[in-house]
Design a protein around this motif. Structure first.
Motif: not given
Length: 67
Positions: A28-44
């Motif tokens: 959906e975002t066109g981002m890799s898992g390694s790019q998404l993971r830090p953002v997801l951790e921040d949201l968590k």
């Protein structure tokens, strides 16, 4: 893509009842898992999303924030 854009994506695809997987977020975002993971951790850490074995969903706090 900003952190709250990803929260918005999770909110609209999964909400508080369903889950969205990391693979789906990558698609959906066109981002890799390694790019998404830090953002997801921040949201968590902000208690806006929760992670389950099935994927991610917006927390109750995140739902209020999105509205």
């Amino acid at each position: 893509m900003k952190k709250y854009d990803i929260l918005h994506e999770i909110f609209h695809k999964a909400g508080t009842e369903k889950f969205i997987t990391l693979y789906q977020l990558e698609t959906e975002t066109g981002m890799s898992g390694s790019q998404l993971r830090p953002v997801l951790e921040d949201l968590k850490e902000e208690s806006l999303i929760v992670e389950h074995p099935e994927g991610f969903q917006v927390s109750e706090n995140g739902s209020h924030f999105c509205k």
